[in-house]
Scaffold this motif. Structure first.
Motif, short mmCIF file in Angstrom:
data_model
loop_
_atom_site.label_atom_id
_atom_site.label_comp_id
_atom_site.label_asym_id
_atom_site.label_seq_id
_atom_site.Cartn_x
_atom_site.Cartn_y
_atom_site.Cartn_z
N ALA A 192 0.96 -1.07 0.06
CA ALA A 192 -0.09 -0.07 -0.07
C ALA A 192 0.93 1.14 -0.03
CB ALA A 192 -1.08 -0.12 1.15
N HIS A 193 0.50 2.36 -0.53
CA HIS A 193 1.24 3.63 -0.65
C HIS A 193 0.19 4.63 -0.16
CE1 HIS A 193 3.96 6.30 -1.87
NE2 HIS A 193 3.17 7.46 -2.62
N ASP A 194 0.70 5.20 0.93
CA ASP A 194 0.00 6.20 1.89
C ASP A 194 0.58 7.48 1.57
OD1 ASP A 194 -1.61 7.64 3.53
OD2 ASP A 194 -1.36 6.42 5.26
N ASP A 195 0.04 8.43 1.12
CA ASP A 195 0.57 9.88 1.00
C ASP A 195 0.49 10.53 2.23
OD1 ASP A 195 1.94 9.44 -1.25
OD2 ASP A 195 0.33 9.78 -2.36
N SER A 196 -0.59 10.17 3.11
CA SER A 196 -0.84 10.97 4.27
C SER A 196 0.28 11.31 5.11
CB SER A 196 -2.09 10.26 4.80
OG SER A 196 -1.73 9.15 5.65
N ARG A 197 0.08 12.38 6.00
CA ARG A 197 0.90 12.77 6.87
C ARG A 197 0.81 11.89 7.94
NH1 ARG A 197 3.57 17.74 7.88
NH2 ARG A 197 4.24 18.20 9.79
N PRO A 198 2.07 11.37 8.55
CA PRO A 198 1.82 10.34 9.60
C PRO A 198 1.45 11.16 10.81
CG PRO A 198 4.31 11.02 8.82
CD PRO A 198 3.43 11.57 7.90
N GLU A 199 1.07 10.70 11.92
CA GLU A 199 0.46 10.94 13.18
C GLU A 199 1.89 11.29 13.93
OE1 GLU A 199 -2.26 12.00 14.64
OE2 GLU A 199 -3.02 11.66 12.58
N PRO A 200 1.99 12.32 14.77
CA PRO A 200 3.17 12.60 15.53
C PRO A 200 3.35 11.68 16.32
CG PRO A 200 1.44 14.39 16.30
CD PRO A 200 1.18 13.51 14.93
N LEU A 201 4.70 11.41 16.83
CA LEU A 201 5.26 10.24 17.68
C LEU A 201 5.42 10.89 19.24
CD1 LEU A 201 6.98 8.07 15.35
CD2 LEU A 201 4.75 7.49 15.97
N GLY A 202 5.49 11.92 19.29
CA GLY A 202 5.80 12.60 20.41
C GLY A 202 7.17 12.91 20.58
N ALA A 203 7.80 12.92 21.76
CA ALA A 203 9.17 13.49 21.79
C ALA A 203 10.20 12.59 21.08
CB ALA A 203 9.65 13.55 23.22
N ILE A 204 9.94 11.07 20.95
CA ILE A 204 10.75 10.21 20.52
C ILE A 204 10.07 9.70 19.18
CG2 ILE A 204 12.04 8.20 21.06
CD1 ILE A 204 11.81 8.73 23.99
N ASP A 205 10.73 9.75 18.01
CA ASP A 205 10.19 9.18 16.97
C ASP A 205 11.08 7.86 16.38
OD1 ASP A 205 12.57 9.82 15.99
OD2 ASP A 205 11.94 11.35 14.54
N ASP A 206 11.56 7.18 17.24
CA ASP A 206 12.31 5.83 16.92
C ASP A 206 11.48 4.73 17.98
OD1 ASP A 206 14.80 4.31 15.79
OD2 ASP A 206 14.65 3.75 17.81
N ASP A 207 10.89 3.81 17.07
CA ASP A 207 10.27 2.79 18.10
C ASP A 207 10.89 2.20 19.15
OD1 ASP A 207 7.83 3.29 16.35
OD2 ASP A 207 8.22 1.65 15.08
N ARG A 208 11.95 1.75 18.84
CA ARG A 208 12.81 0.88 19.93
C ARG A 208 13.21 2.14 21.08
NH1 ARG A 208 17.14 -3.61 18.51
NH2 ARG A 208 15.21 -4.66 18.05
N LEU A 209 13.72 3.09 20.73
CA LEU A 209 14.14 4.12 21.95
C LEU A 209 12.99 4.25 22.63
CD1 LEU A 209 16.44 5.47 23.13
CD2 LEU A 209 16.16 7.28 21.51
N ARG A 210 11.60 4.66 22.04
CA ARG A 210 10.33 5.12 22.78
C ARG A 210 9.91 3.67 23.70
NH1 ARG A 210 6.42 5.13 18.18
NH2 ARG A 210 5.05 5.82 19.55
N LEU A 211 10.06 2.58 23.40
CA LEU A 211 9.83 1.41 24.29
C LEU A 211 10.86 1.34 25.22
CD1 LEU A 211 8.00 -0.74 24.57
CD2 LEU A 211 9.52 -2.21 23.16
N VAL A 212 12.23 1.88 25.15
CA VAL A 212 13.13 1.64 26.13
C VAL A 212 12.63 2.71 27.38
CG1 VAL A 212 15.54 2.24 26.82
CG2 VAL A 212 14.99 0.83 24.80
N PHE A 213 12.35 4.09 26.82
CA PHE A 213 11.95 5.04 27.83
C PHE A 213 10.72 4.60 28.63
CE2 PHE A 213 14.92 8.18 25.79
CZ PHE A 213 15.10 8.92 26.87
N THR A 214 10.08 3.83 27.71
CA THR A 214 8.36 3.55 28.34
C THR A 214 8.80 2.37 29.43
OG1 THR A 214 7.40 4.02 26.19
CG2 THR A 214 6.21 2.37 27.83
N CYS A 215 9.50 1.60 29.29
CA CYS A 215 9.89 0.57 30.09
C CYS A 215 10.70 0.97 31.46
CB CYS A 215 10.81 -0.73 29.45
SG CYS A 215 9.73 -1.72 28.37
N CYS A 216 11.24 1.88 31.20
CA CYS A 216 11.96 2.64 32.12
C CYS A 216 11.19 3.72 33.07
CB CYS A 216 13.45 3.40 31.98
SG CYS A 216 14.61 2.12 31.10
#
Length: 409
Positions: free
Chosen positions: A90-114
């Motif tokens: 699928a090709h989606d040209d829509s603007r992605p939703e903002p991810l907050g202060a962190i836009d890297d999935d793995r780093l966001r999860l690290v901060f969340t678990c801590c």
């Protein structure tokens, strides 16, 4: 929540947690799946029992709910690859939703678990397991505890997240400073596992782990550019990673610092690490643990060879580090430097005082073996090498220790 319902959930948690996990683990053959499904079941109980009432048989309710959660998880996993393929088409040209202060999935999860609600050791251990992908034995070796004790610690951390209803969500920018110490602890241990893997069935140096730890630490520095400990940890990682290609010989044996070809070190990483250390020194702010460790590494990587090392400066930095982190491992590393400055006999006296707390740590026996060898006490050295070999898991390190043992008269 009514007090009687809260008490019922707590009682069910204590009485049924281990039984539910054991039941699911036997059925599905996956301990992680069992623990996660049990945690979800307890979280559902926390949400539903206060309004719907406690079921007649709480244990059976929890077991049934956990089984359903596990089956749902398996079904989701089986569909994931198919969904990923569909998404890629699928090709989606829509603007992605903002991810907050962190836009890297793995780093966001690290901060969340801590999450600050968890004890620091629990935060680090749980994140290493869920995000870093380290096994329970690898995490146990990093903490110098028994594997069974670490498994219980992880189970308790997951249970607390479920029962206390700790949310898994992206932290806001204001939450980052309160969690950064735990995040740095996780990244440091992930890097260490890559730097010298503890398992006998893995590569002795895991570049995938060291590279990912450095990547994530760079992102933390972008988020918190004024945090000196973030810069210190990044500098420490870079100066250590610079020596990676010189650390294992062509025959698969660990090459200690004094035997490494310094011409094979990555000069760009060394230069970047030194620049970060100088920036922190020039800031005039009292350094933290990672900054002092980076400064020690900078002294080592500034010397043209082992004989040029400024050991008095290294020992002085270790003295400063001991005040910040009076751990036995720091004391052991200081003793190694002290041997170069004041002689192996002085260092051995320091090392012997650490036996009670580090007797199960292979590096303790390896250090003691080397000091005894330098003092000409060959039989005692051989015995210490044997203990180090028995405890070491890294194949390259084991090969090095065996060679040193076999060289004794």
């Amino acid at each position: 929540m009514p007090l009687e319902v809260s008490a019922e959930i707590t009682r069910a948690h204590h009485e049924e947690w281990a039984r539910v996990v054991a039941s699911l683990a036997r059925r599905f053959g996956d301990l992680d799946l069992a623990e996660d499904a049990a945690a979800e079941a307890f979280a559902t109980a926390v949400e539903r029992w206060p309004t719907e009432g406690t079921p007649p048989n709480p244990g059976a309710w929890l077991t049934t709910t956990a089984n359903r959660k596990a089956i749902d998880r398996i079904r989701r996993e089986s569909k994931r690859d198919h969904k990923h393929r569909e998404a890629a088409m699928a090709h989606d040209d829509s603007r992605p939703e903002p991810l907050g202060a962190i836009d890297d999935d793995r780093l966001r999860l690290v901060f969340t678990c801590c999450h600050p609600a968890l004890a620091m050791e629990a935060r680090v251990a749980l994140t290493l397991r869920m995000v870093g992908g380290l096994t329970v034995p690898e995490i146990a070796r990093a903490f110098l505890v028994q594997e069974s004790a670490m498994a219980r610690r992880l189970t308790r951390a997951k249970a607390k997240i479920a029962v206390a209803r700790i949310p898994y969500r992206v932290p806001a920018a204001a939450d980052l400073p309160a969690r950064v110490s735990g995040v740095l602890g996780v990244l440091f241990l992930v890097f260490n596992e890559g730097y010298l893997a503890t398992g006998p069935d893995t590569d002795p140096v895991r570049h995938d782990l060291t590279a990912e730890a450095i990547r994530l630490t760079r992102m933390v520095r972008d988020l918190l550019p004024e945090d000196g400990e973030v810069a210190g940890l990044l500098a420490l990682m870079l100066l250590t990673e610079a020596r990676r290609t010189a650390r294992v010989s062509a025959t698969g044996e660990l090459v200690p610092l004094d035997e490494q070809d310094r011409g094979a070190w990555d000069v760009a990483l060394v230069a970047e690490g030194h620049r970060l250390v100088r920036e922190r020194l020039d800031s005039g702010v009292a350094p933290g643990r990672y900054q002092v460790m980076a400064a020690i590494s900078a002294v080592h990587t500034s010397a043209r060879d082992m004989r040029d090392t400024d050991w008095s400066q290294v020992v002085a930095l270790y003295d400063q580090l001991v005040r910040l982190d009076p751990s036995p491992i720091i004391a052991l590393n200081r003793a190694i430097a002290l041997a170069e400055l004041d002689g192996p006999d002085v260092a051995l006296a320091t090392v012997d005082r650490l036996r009670e707390v580090l007797g199960g740590y292979h590096a303790y026996h390896a250090t003691r073996a080397d000091l005894l060898r330098r003092l000409g006490r060959s039989e005692e050295s051989r015995s210490a090498y044997e203990q180090a070999i028995e405890l070491a898991g890294n194949t390259a390190e084991t090969a090095y220790l065996k060679r040193r043992r076999d060289q004794l008269a």
